[in-house]
Scaffold this active site. Sequence first.
Site: not given
Ligand code: CP3
Length: 343
Positions: A25, A29, A38, A74, A151
Amino acid sequence: MEEQHSFLKACRRQPTEYTPIWLMRQAGRYMKEYRTLRRRYSFLEMCKTPELAAKVTLLPVEQLHVDAAIIFSDILIPLEPMGIELEFAAQEGPVFRHPIREMKQIDALRVFGPEEELPFLMEAIGIVRRELDSTMPLIGFSGAPFTLASYIIEGGHSKNYVLTKGFMYQNRAAWDALMGKLSEVVIRYLNAQVGAGVQALQLFDSWVGCLNPHDYEEYVLPYSKKVIDGVDKSVPLIHFATSSATLLGKMKQAGGEVIGVDWRVDLGDAWAQLGYDVAIQGNLDPVVLLSSPELIEREAKRILCRVEGRPGHIFNLGHGILPNTPVDHVVRLIETVHQYSAR
Ligand code: CP3
């Protein structure tokens, strides 16, 4: 492929001049530029617009001295073309309004061609590869079948995985059908990213740590193994999970050049247990980045000490970076890792 990058060398357990580092990540944010974007675009819009996804991918490369980029996307993105409606609700995170609970829904799921159905991702990878200096590798990724299944069965994030486990235990044929389809989708999805130019892959089985080792072996391992066996072997694969201390040996059996561990394990002990014929990634607690620069330095050094200079360690957090992390703390972590590990 010529492997002059410290990150790619470490994936192959070759010696490097310093320990490479990237952060799960790393584009998100906690960055001001991300938050600004965003305000104008939804998260899914950003994922689906190649220029925006590429721009966000490059933010941490420009601002931090990370040793790898990860494509901004994602793990839930490939579920939409399977026919599963996805929404990111403001406070809840991902929501599936029509969760998968029955065999006839599984029969209707589409196994699709990612090049045709997710062209925005392949285009974003192309843009990033053209923009990046040839010395900066790009990582592609996917969710693993279990984490994706959790999910779509739960309809979103879950605490106890009651529905997922219930499905797994009580509806074996449907579980196998679902995991079989997800595995095929994940193989195609990862190989399409390699075709588009990524030089490494990470398979996120983020939530599989909710299972005991027996159930992992019975219900998950065959599918994760099928995925990893089916992926292009010209790029290394990082196999990551959290709360995985009791699953490490079996995750290694499923495959991956690198095993990613979270902060709950001692990295040195985990590597000894896995064996040194596999590389390891991890494992600073993301919460440490919210503390002081002194503590960040101390904890980073402690992890590096446990590696004892062995080739094949990629420094990372134990899980994704938290939204309120100060950017200068991240910079400090990366500097510390580079300086302290220099050989
Ligand atoms: O690592 C990186 O920078 C690359 C981008 C990336 C995102 N999600 C961007 C994202 C990667 C590799 C992921 C993987 C991901 N997504 C996982 C596996 C990693 C982990 O955390 O275990 C999972 C379970 C998800 C599913 C997901 N996406 C959730 C549960 C959420 C909401 C929770 C949160 O943190 O907001 C997301 C949204 C998400 N994915 C955001 C980002 C930058 C936030 C979105 C926003 O701007 O609101």
